[in-house]
Design an enzyme around this catalytic site. Structure first.
Site, short mmCIF file in Angstrom:
data_model
loop_
_atom_site.label_atom_id
_atom_site.label_comp_id
_atom_site.label_asym_id
_atom_site.label_seq_id
_atom_site.Cartn_x
_atom_site.Cartn_y
_atom_site.Cartn_z
N HIS A 1 -9.50 1.23 4.85
CA HIS A 1 -8.22 1.42 5.54
C HIS A 1 -8.44 2.41 6.69
CE1 HIS A 1 -4.15 2.66 6.44
NE2 HIS A 1 -3.74 1.55 5.85
N GLY B 1 2.81 -1.07 4.24
CA GLY B 1 2.90 0.34 3.87
C GLY B 1 4.34 0.74 3.58
N GLY B 2 4.99 1.32 4.56
CA GLY B 2 6.34 1.88 4.41
C GLY B 2 7.33 0.95 3.71
N SER C 1 3.47 -2.06 10.32
CA SER C 1 4.93 -2.14 10.57
C SER C 1 5.52 -3.49 10.22
CB SER C 1 5.25 -1.74 12.01
OG SER C 1 4.84 -0.41 12.26
N GLU D 1 -6.80 4.81 7.72
CA GLU D 1 -6.57 6.23 7.38
C GLU D 1 -7.78 6.82 6.68
OE1 GLU D 1 -2.75 5.66 5.48
OE2 GLU D 1 -1.96 5.07 7.44
N GLY E 1 2.63 2.33 10.64
CA GLY E 1 3.64 3.37 10.47
C GLY E 1 4.36 3.77 11.75
N ASN F 1 0.88 -1.18 0.00
CA ASN F 1 0.00 0.00 0.00
C ASN F 1 0.91 1.22 0.00
OD1 ASN F 1 -1.75 2.08 0.57
ND2 ASN F 1 -2.27 1.38 2.64
N TRP F 2 1.03 1.83 -1.17
CA TRP F 2 1.97 2.95 -1.29
C TRP F 2 1.43 4.24 -0.65
CZ3 TRP F 2 4.73 3.05 -6.79
CH2 TRP F 2 5.58 1.94 -6.87
N LYS F 3 0.16 4.26 -0.29
CA LYS F 3 -0.47 5.46 0.26
C LYS F 3 -0.21 6.66 -0.68
CE LYS F 3 -0.12 3.27 4.69
NZ LYS F 3 -0.06 3.35 6.13
N GLU G 1 -5.33 -4.75 10.67
CA GLU G 1 -4.29 -3.74 10.86
C GLU G 1 -4.56 -2.96 12.15
OE1 GLU G 1 -2.30 -2.58 6.92
OE2 GLU G 1 -4.11 -1.40 7.08
#
Ligand code: PGA
Length: 255
Positions: free
Chosen positions: A103, A239-240, A218, A105, A179, A16-18, A173
């Site tokens: 998600h 993500g990251g 994470s 966010e 993150g 997930n590149w956001k 999640e």
């Protein structure tokens, strides 16, 4: 005991590149494909969900590879007066195969409720996309001992009746792990994944045992193997650590 006979679903690692990535980021898809081809047998399905602006570019770059491309959201309606939004059919039209919905966010930044997430998952299914439905508790909810109650409510409210192991993936999640570099203990992950599996089997029977349940929050090359070894963890939503092909492939290699 029917559940014991059903073999574990093949894992999938989804990046997930956001809100990260420009046209030049296509090089990460090429590097991932190169790494996967060099490795020969890869133990997981691979997907990248870039910002909507890159779906088309990345889908073109991923053609002929084993990398699927998805979106990070879709609107609940097929079309209409919704400035700035993107429908599931548009995602599909660009070469996308899936849409992340709910998600945390989006639940926080855009006030998305379970009912909205449910409608988005249905819209994804209608357009022929896999819905990647996210659930997870906040830190306050975990501290209050409400984790399973919250997850149960989100699963009930966000997963449509038409969900199957072919058109749906569930991602657990914990909001406080996204993150932050923090992860739940392996026992905590196991508890929630087993709980989700039970809910899915109760609702969808044998097919509920085949719906993939991903862990997200994470996940990185250094902790992926132990997280992915937990029962009912059928992959990761990353993500990251998905932004660089080297890190992302490090996680894929742990499958
Ligand atoms: P993270 O994000 O891997 O950077 O924690 C996971 C996610 O939000 O999907």
């Amino acid at each position: 005991m029917a559940q014991a006979k059903i073999k574990q679903p093949r894992p999938i690692i989804i990046g997930n590149w956001k809100m990260n990535g420009l046209k030049a980021s296509v090089k990460e898809v090429r590097a991932l494909d190169k790494a996967a081809k060099a490795a020969g047998r890869v133990g997981a399905d691979m997907m990248i969900c870039p910002p909507a602006t890159l779906i088309s570019t990345l889908a073109a770059a991923a053609k002929g590879s084993k990398i699927a491309i998805g979106s990070q959201d879709c609107h609940m309606n097929a079309s209409g007066a919704h400035t700035g939004d993107i429908s599931a059919e548009m995602v599909r039209d660009l070469g996308g195969k899936a849409a992340i919905v709910g998600h945390s966010e989006r639940r926080t930044d855009h006030g998305e409720s379970d009912a909205m997430v449910l409608a988005k998952a249905k819209a994804a299914h209608l357009a022929g996309l896999t819905a990647i439905i996210c659930v997870g508790e906040t830190e306050a909810e975990r501290d209050a001992g409400a984790t399973l109650r919250v997850i149960g409510k989100q699963i009930k409210g966000s997963v449509p009746d038409g969900a199957t192991s072919k058109n749906t993936i569930v991602a657990y999640e914990p909001v406080w792990a996204i993150g932050t570099g923090r992860t739940p203990t392996l026992a905590e992950v196991a508890e929630v994944h087993t709980f989700i599996r039970k809910k899915l089997v109760a609702r969808f029977g044998d097919d509920g045992a085949k719906i993939r349940i991903l862990y997200g929050g994470s996940m990185k090359p250094g902790n992926a193997a132990e997280l992915l070894a937990i029962a009912h963890v059928n992959g990761g939503l990353v993500g990251g650590a998905s932004l660089k092909a080297k890190d992302f492939f490090g996680i894929i290699s742990a499958c």
